[in-house]
Write an enzyme that holds these catalytic residues in place. Structure first.
Site, PDB file in Angstrom:
ATOM      1  N   TRP A 183       0.832  -1.193   0.000  1.00  0.00           N
ATOM      2  CA  TRP A 183       0.000   0.000   0.000  1.00  0.00           C
ATOM      3  C   TRP A 183       0.882   1.265   0.000  1.00  0.00           C
ATOM      4  O   TRP A 183       1.825   1.367   0.764  1.00  0.00           O
ATOM      5  CB  TRP A 183      -0.912  -0.007   1.247  1.00  0.00           C
ATOM      6  CG  TRP A 183      -1.758   1.224   1.321  1.00  0.00           C
ATOM      7  CD1 TRP A 183      -2.912   1.470   0.650  1.00  0.00           C
ATOM      8  CD2 TRP A 183      -1.499   2.393   2.094  1.00  0.00           C
ATOM      9  NE1 TRP A 183      -3.394   2.726   0.951  1.00  0.00           N
ATOM     10  CE2 TRP A 183      -2.545   3.311   1.845  1.00  0.00           C
ATOM     11  CE3 TRP A 183      -0.480   2.756   2.986  1.00  0.00           C
ATOM     12  CZ2 TRP A 183      -2.614   4.568   2.442  1.00  0.00           C
ATOM     13  CZ3 TRP A 183      -0.543   4.019   3.577  1.00  0.00           C
ATOM     14  CH2 TRP A 183      -1.604   4.901   3.307  1.00  0.00           C
ATOM     15  N   ARG A 426      -9.207  -3.791   8.280  1.00  0.00           N
ATOM     16  CA  ARG A 426      -9.967  -2.539   8.291  1.00  0.00           C
ATOM     17  C   ARG A 426     -11.412  -2.796   8.736  1.00  0.00           C
ATOM     18  O   ARG A 426     -12.355  -2.318   8.120  1.00  0.00           O
ATOM     19  CB  ARG A 426      -9.949  -1.910   6.898  1.00  0.00           C
ATOM     20  CG  ARG A 426     -10.085  -0.405   6.921  1.00  0.00           C
ATOM     21  CD  ARG A 426     -10.314   0.138   5.527  1.00  0.00           C
ATOM     22  NE  ARG A 426     -10.268   1.593   5.515  1.00  0.00           N
ATOM     23  CZ  ARG A 426     -10.866   2.330   4.622  1.00  0.00           C
ATOM     24  NH1 ARG A 426     -11.549   1.787   3.655  1.00  0.00           N
ATOM     25  NH2 ARG A 426     -10.779   3.640   4.662  1.00  0.00           N
ATOM     26  N   LYS A 459     -16.326   4.471  -8.543  1.00  0.00           N
ATOM     27  CA  LYS A 459     -14.998   4.085  -8.050  1.00  0.00           C
ATOM     28  C   LYS A 459     -15.208   2.805  -7.244  1.00  0.00           C
ATOM     29  O   LYS A 459     -15.854   2.820  -6.207  1.00  0.00           O
ATOM     30  CB  LYS A 459     -14.388   5.171  -7.165  1.00  0.00           C
ATOM     31  CG  LYS A 459     -13.034   4.768  -6.584  1.00  0.00           C
ATOM     32  CD  LYS A 459     -12.411   5.882  -5.765  1.00  0.00           C
ATOM     33  CE  LYS A 459     -11.143   5.406  -5.070  1.00  0.00           C
ATOM     34  NZ  LYS A 459     -10.621   6.397  -4.127  1.00  0.00           N
ATOM     35  N   TRP A 460     -14.680   1.698  -7.746  1.00  0.00           N
ATOM     36  CA  TRP A 460     -14.936   0.356  -7.188  1.00  0.00           C
ATOM     37  C   TRP A 460     -13.719  -0.048  -6.365  1.00  0.00           C
ATOM     38  O   TRP A 460     -12.673  -0.366  -6.920  1.00  0.00           O
ATOM     39  CB  TRP A 460     -15.154  -0.601  -8.357  1.00  0.00           C
ATOM     40  CG  TRP A 460     -15.517  -1.996  -8.040  1.00  0.00           C
ATOM     41  CD1 TRP A 460     -14.781  -2.909  -7.343  1.00  0.00           C
ATOM     42  CD2 TRP A 460     -16.710  -2.678  -8.450  1.00  0.00           C
ATOM     43  NE1 TRP A 460     -15.445  -4.104  -7.294  1.00  0.00           N
ATOM     44  CE2 TRP A 460     -16.634  -3.994  -7.971  1.00  0.00           C
ATOM     45  CE3 TRP A 460     -17.836  -2.306  -9.185  1.00  0.00           C
ATOM     46  CZ2 TRP A 460     -17.631  -4.940  -8.204  1.00  0.00           C
ATOM     47  CZ3 TRP A 460     -18.825  -3.248  -9.424  1.00  0.00           C
ATOM     48  CH2 TRP A 460     -18.724  -4.546  -8.932  1.00  0.00           C
ATOM     49  N   ASP A 461     -13.890  -0.031  -5.065  1.00  0.00           N
ATOM     50  CA  ASP A 461     -12.756  -0.261  -4.175  1.00  0.00           C
ATOM     51  C   ASP A 461     -12.767  -1.707  -3.658  1.00  0.00           C
ATOM     52  O   ASP A 461     -13.794  -2.389  -3.710  1.00  0.00           O
ATOM     53  CB  ASP A 461     -12.869   0.733  -3.006  1.00  0.00           C
ATOM     54  CG  ASP A 461     -11.529   1.028  -2.347  1.00  0.00           C
ATOM     55  OD1 ASP A 461     -10.545   0.322  -2.619  1.00  0.00           O
ATOM     56  OD2 ASP A 461     -11.477   1.987  -1.532  1.00  0.00           O
ATOM     57  N   MET A 462     -11.658  -2.166  -3.137  1.00  0.00           N
ATOM     58  CA  MET A 462     -11.550  -3.511  -2.549  1.00  0.00           C
ATOM     59  C   MET A 462     -10.366  -3.468  -1.589  1.00  0.00           C
ATOM     60  O   MET A 462      -9.230  -3.438  -2.015  1.00  0.00           O
ATOM     61  CB  MET A 462     -11.314  -4.511  -3.686  1.00  0.00           C
ATOM     62  CG  MET A 462     -11.432  -5.962  -3.308  1.00  0.00           C
ATOM     63  SD  MET A 462      -9.914  -6.566  -2.568  1.00  0.00           S
ATOM     64  CE  MET A 462      -9.381  -7.754  -3.745  1.00  0.00           C
ATOM     65  N   ASN A 463     -10.685  -3.401  -0.279  1.00  0.00           N
ATOM     66  CA  ASN A 463      -9.628  -3.100   0.677  1.00  0.00           C
ATOM     67  C   ASN A 463      -9.155  -4.249   1.543  1.00  0.00           C
ATOM     68  O   ASN A 463      -8.290  -4.054   2.391  1.00  0.00           O
ATOM     69  CB  ASN A 463     -10.076  -1.957   1.592  1.00  0.00           C
ATOM     70  CG  ASN A 463     -10.041  -0.636   0.852  1.00  0.00           C
ATOM     71  OD1 ASN A 463      -8.991  -0.210   0.393  1.00  0.00           O
ATOM     72  ND2 ASN A 463     -11.190  -0.017   0.687  1.00  0.00           N
ATOM     73  N   CYS A 509     -10.038   0.260  -7.975  1.00  0.00           N
ATOM     74  CA  CYS A 509      -9.195   0.671  -6.856  1.00  0.00           C
ATOM     75  C   CYS A 509      -9.138  -0.490  -5.884  1.00  0.00           C
ATOM     76  O   CYS A 509     -10.135  -1.178  -5.676  1.00  0.00           O
ATOM     77  CB  CYS A 509      -9.806   1.899  -6.191  1.00  0.00           C
ATOM     78  SG  CYS A 509      -9.017   2.351  -4.631  1.00  0.00           S
ATOM     79  N   ASP A 531      -2.701   5.320  -3.317  1.00  0.00           N
ATOM     80  CA  ASP A 531      -3.181   6.339  -2.381  1.00  0.00           C
ATOM     81  C   ASP A 531      -2.075   7.321  -2.042  1.00  0.00           C
ATOM     82  O   ASP A 531      -2.305   8.310  -1.355  1.00  0.00           O
ATOM     83  CB  ASP A 531      -3.674   5.689  -1.083  1.00  0.00           C
ATOM     84  CG  ASP A 531      -5.124   5.249  -1.188  1.00  0.00           C
ATOM     85  OD1 ASP A 531      -5.855   5.809  -2.023  1.00  0.00           O
ATOM     86  OD2 ASP A 531      -5.522   4.346  -0.434  1.00  0.00           O
TER      87      ASP A 531
HETATM   88  C1  DGJ Z   1      -9.069   3.008   0.037  1.00  0.00           C
HETATM   89  C2  DGJ Z   1      -8.804   3.721  -1.251  1.00  0.00           C
HETATM   90  O1  DGJ Z   1      -7.547   3.369  -1.745  1.00  0.00           O
HETATM   91  C3  DGJ Z   1      -8.899   5.236  -1.005  1.00  0.00           C
HETATM   92  O2  DGJ Z   1      -8.598   5.920  -2.186  1.00  0.00           O
HETATM   93  C4  DGJ Z   1     -10.269   5.577  -0.485  1.00  0.00           C
HETATM   94  O3  DGJ Z   1     -11.240   5.346  -1.469  1.00  0.00           O
HETATM   95  C5  DGJ Z   1     -10.566   4.783   0.760  1.00  0.00           C
HETATM   96  N1  DGJ Z   1     -10.364   3.370   0.538  1.00  0.00           N
HETATM   97  C6  DGJ Z   1     -11.971   5.008   1.236  1.00  0.00           C
HETATM   98  O4  DGJ Z   1     -12.277   4.247   2.315  1.00  0.00           O
END
Ligand code: DGJ
Length: 714
Positions: A183, A426, A459-463, A509, A531
């Site tokens: 990250w 998270r 914006k399709w995120d996956m954390n 993302c 990020d």
């Molecule tokens: C992680 C993404 O990389 C960020 O750009 C942002 O969208 C956050 N999640 C939001 O929780």
């Protein structure tokens, strides 16, 4: 234009079509093939024993150096296992050896490119293997994939490993370059000699922060502008792996595909499975040429067709400005300034949905938070649209917070093993998208959101990386195929949404650039590369990113974030972000007139050059990894315009006599040698030939100073 010239042009384009199709030459016996691209040749033949043998892949002019068979086209587990297998199966009776023999072959047209299909069968058991080679001559690329069919009337075949394809490189000493990261630190290049044994690059938890792309060069021939390069990448977004095995003789085998670590697939009678594609390429003109080939291929062949040729908008994204603290009044205040400075797409990031006051709650419940938006999203979107801006929104549809209505109702919808911890990252868990009920729920939530609101951008995120991949409610022979099914459903989901909402742009993302690959490129228009918005860090990340992916996929916003306390000026940040798809992420409602004026001017400038940046050929003139400067160049397809970005990382860019050419006097690329060009800010009219072969000094002085030079043909 005279009638005569028209005919010539017509003839030219016919010839072009003919020559870009039909590069597979089958020998008289019908059992040997010479597959050519502009610079490479791939040779295969069927041996007297019925094996399909891999003979040569490399420089077209050196195919006489072919050393006989280097291995089989589809190496298997069975007999002498001298190469890494592409296929490993277990038959119902427990036999684990495969013996393939050639059956037939033919060519077909797959989306406009000629494709060789070779069919082999096991000598005893009812199993058919089709291997495909799709030839993209102008890009010097071939795509390979393998399909396995269980042709038995009864009994399942277990697939323990099925890769997309294998190639062999001629005997030599090689160096491998690949990209990895974490990250905030994506796409860091690694170069290592390939010594005896196997080097593996892989992902086991769905996140790579670097992609499966690799370059292999003969040692010592590592110039960016010269020398041989074999390269490749997978079109896959789940767990993947690529192995590089160096044999004692000096040959190298490259095998890549789905990572079968902790995975297995059962094929019931009549069932088949097709591996994702792997793309391989060859160039004899160095890594710069590879960049040109890969970026053009992704831009022209992979990206979603609907937006392939459409100019990307200037974006605003609220994440760094507000974090979770979003409300209508502030968003409208941001949008108002965004419009004033020239933004075209206003995107609200995380924080807008039910219960989402921080990262501990809300994921899974894709309805608006009534505390923050008492009247829903619609009135806000209407006002944003009335300002003349399109509206976009952030989602993370593959995830759920335990603190959500969804999880309370369906705690069994996530990946988990009974009696084992559910590992959160998270504060969230991963939905088991392999389940049809989960798929349907996510599809309904997101399509509903898109149907009810005028949303033009997702914006399709996956954390969270994948943990606990339990799917205990599935039949036992499907449980370990869960990751494969997940990825199939992910593609199916985005594909379905895109069909239903064709005007919506999709950004990929995953905590920044965690899941950027050529599989996602077929469904997503953009990537959020990192990020990390520090402009200096970004120069490095972008340099690597742009050596694989085209600039029109790289969203880059500027923010107040200051990772190293450097307090870089707005102008520098904007110049860095303009090498991709420009975005703004500051709390611009607090900007003073001067800041607005600077951004406004730069955005106008970006709009003037963005066609060339987004659709032009990209060249890296000076790498920040080698010098304390970075210089990037883009050239429009018709060679009439070029844009050069110069970024200084030090007060005195290296300019010793030896390095002067590399850093001070820079040779341009890709221009027409016979045309004359003017360079904004530099006196004179320059012959393309001169700029290409002698070069020019771009007068940018001082640390963290930058300038964008527009070059125009006269
Ligand atoms: C992680 C993404 O990389 C960020 O750009 C942002 O969208 C956050 N999640 C939001 O929780």
């Amino acid at each position: 234009m005279t009638y005569f010239t028209k005919i010539i042009i017509l003839l030219g384009s016919v010839l072009l079509t003919v020559s870009s199709y039909g590069q597979i030459n089958t020998g008289k016996s019908g059992k040997e093939w010479n597959i050519t691209t502009v610079s490479s040749v791939y040779q295969l033949k069927v041996s007297s024993g019925g094996d399909v043998q891999f003979v040569y892949y490399g420089n077209k002019l050196q195919s006489d150096k072919a050393q006989g068979s280097m291995g089989t086209e589809v190496p298997v587990r069975g007999g002498y296992v001298s190469a890494l297998p592409v296929l490993e199966v277990v038959f119902p009776d427990g036999v684990r050896d495969l013996e393939l023999e050639y059956v037939s072959s033919g060519t077909l047209n797959v989306d406009g490119f000629e494709t060789l299909k070779i069919t082999q069968k096991d000598k005893f058991y009812p199993l058919t293997v089709h291997s495909y080679i799709r030839v993209l001559p102008g890009y010097d690329l071939i795509e390979k994939w393998v399909e396995v069919v269980n042709t038995a009337k009864k009994g399942s075949v277990k697939i323990e490993n099925l890769q997309s394809g294998s190639i062999f490189l001629p005997e030599n000493s090689y160096e491998l370059t690949h990209f990895s990261g974490i990250w905030g630190n994506e796409f860091r290049p690694n170069t290592t000699p390939l010594t005896q044994g196997t080097k593996t690059i892989q992902v086991r938890d769905f996140k790579s922060f670097g992609s499966s792309t690799f370059f292999i060069r003969p040692e010592g021939e590592n110039g960016a502008q010269q020398g041989e390069v074999w390269f490749g990448s997978l079109q896959y977004s789940g767990n993947w792996r690529v192995d590089f095995e160096k044999f004692f003789r000096g040959n190298v085998q490259v095998v890549g595909g789905i990572n079968f670590w902790d995975q297995e697939l059962y094929l019931k009678p009549g069932e088949s499975f097709t591996a994702p594609r792997m793309v391989f390429g060859y160039s004899n003109a160095g890594t710069d040429d590879v960049t040109l080939k890969l970026t053009s291929y992704i831009r022209e062949q992979l990206l979603p067709e609907k937006h392939r040729d459409v100019i990307r908008p200037v974006l605003y994204n609220s994440w760094y400005a507000t974090a979770f603290d979003v409300n209508e009044e502030h968003q409208l205040a941001l949008a108002k300034v965004a419009k004033e400075i020239g933004v075209e797409m206003f995107v609200i990031d995380d924080g807008w949905f039910k219960g989402r006051i921080d990262d501990k709650a809300g994921l899974g419940d894709w309805t608006v938070d009534k505390n923050k938006f008492p009247n829903g999203l619609k009135p806000m979107i209407d006002q944003i649209n009335a300002m003349g801006l399109d509206f976009g929104i952030w989602i993370e549809p593959e995830m759920v917070n335990p603190n959500s209505d969804l999880y309370r109702a369906h705690p069994d919808w996530v990946f988990y093993f009974p009696n084992r911890q559910r590992h959160e990252v998270r504060n969230q868990l991963m939905l088991n998208l392999a389940r049809e009920d989960v798929y349907q729920y996510v599809y309904k939530s997101i399509s509903g959101l898109l149907r009810e609101n005028n949303i033009k951008f997702i914006k399709w995120d996956m954390n969270k990386s994948l943990t606990d991949p339990g799917f205990m409610s599935a039949p036992s022979d499907e449980q370990r195929a869960v990751r494969i099914k997940y990825v199939e459903n992910l593609y199916r989901l985005v594909g379905t949404l895109r069909k239903e909402f064709p005007d919506v742009w999709f950004e990929d993302c995953s905590s920044g650039g965690g899941r950027i690959d050529m599989g996602m490129a077929r469904f997503f228009d953009f990537n959020w590369a990192s990020d990390n918005t520090d402009p200096v860090e970004r120069i490095f990340i972008q340099d690597s990113y742009l050596s694989i992916f085209p600039a029109n996929t790289m969203i880059s916003w500027i923010t107040h974030e200051d990772w190293h306390g450097q307090n870089h000026p707005l102008e520098f940040k904007l110049d860095v972000a303009m090498a991709g798809v420009l975005g703004i992420g500051y709390d611009i409602s607090k900007w003073n007139d001067e800041e607005k004026a600077i951004a406004g001017e730069k955005i106008a400038r970006y709009k003037d050059i963005r066609k060339t940046v987004q659709f032009g050929n990209h060249y890296r003139l000076v790498s920040p990894y080698e010098n304390n400067r970075s210089i990037l160049q883009f050239v429009s397809k018709d060679l009439s315009e070029s844009v050069v970005f110069v970024y200084n990382l030090a007060e005195y860019p290296k300019a010793t006599s030896l390095e002067a050419k590399k850093t001070k006097i820079v040779r341009l690329k890709g221009l027409d040698p016979d045309r004359s060009y003017t360079i904004e800010g530099i006196q004179g009219l320059f012959k393309g030939d001169y700029l290409l072969n002698y070069g020019i000094n771009f007068p940018v002085n001082g640390a963290f100073k930058s300038h964008i030079f527009k070059i125009t043909a006269q």
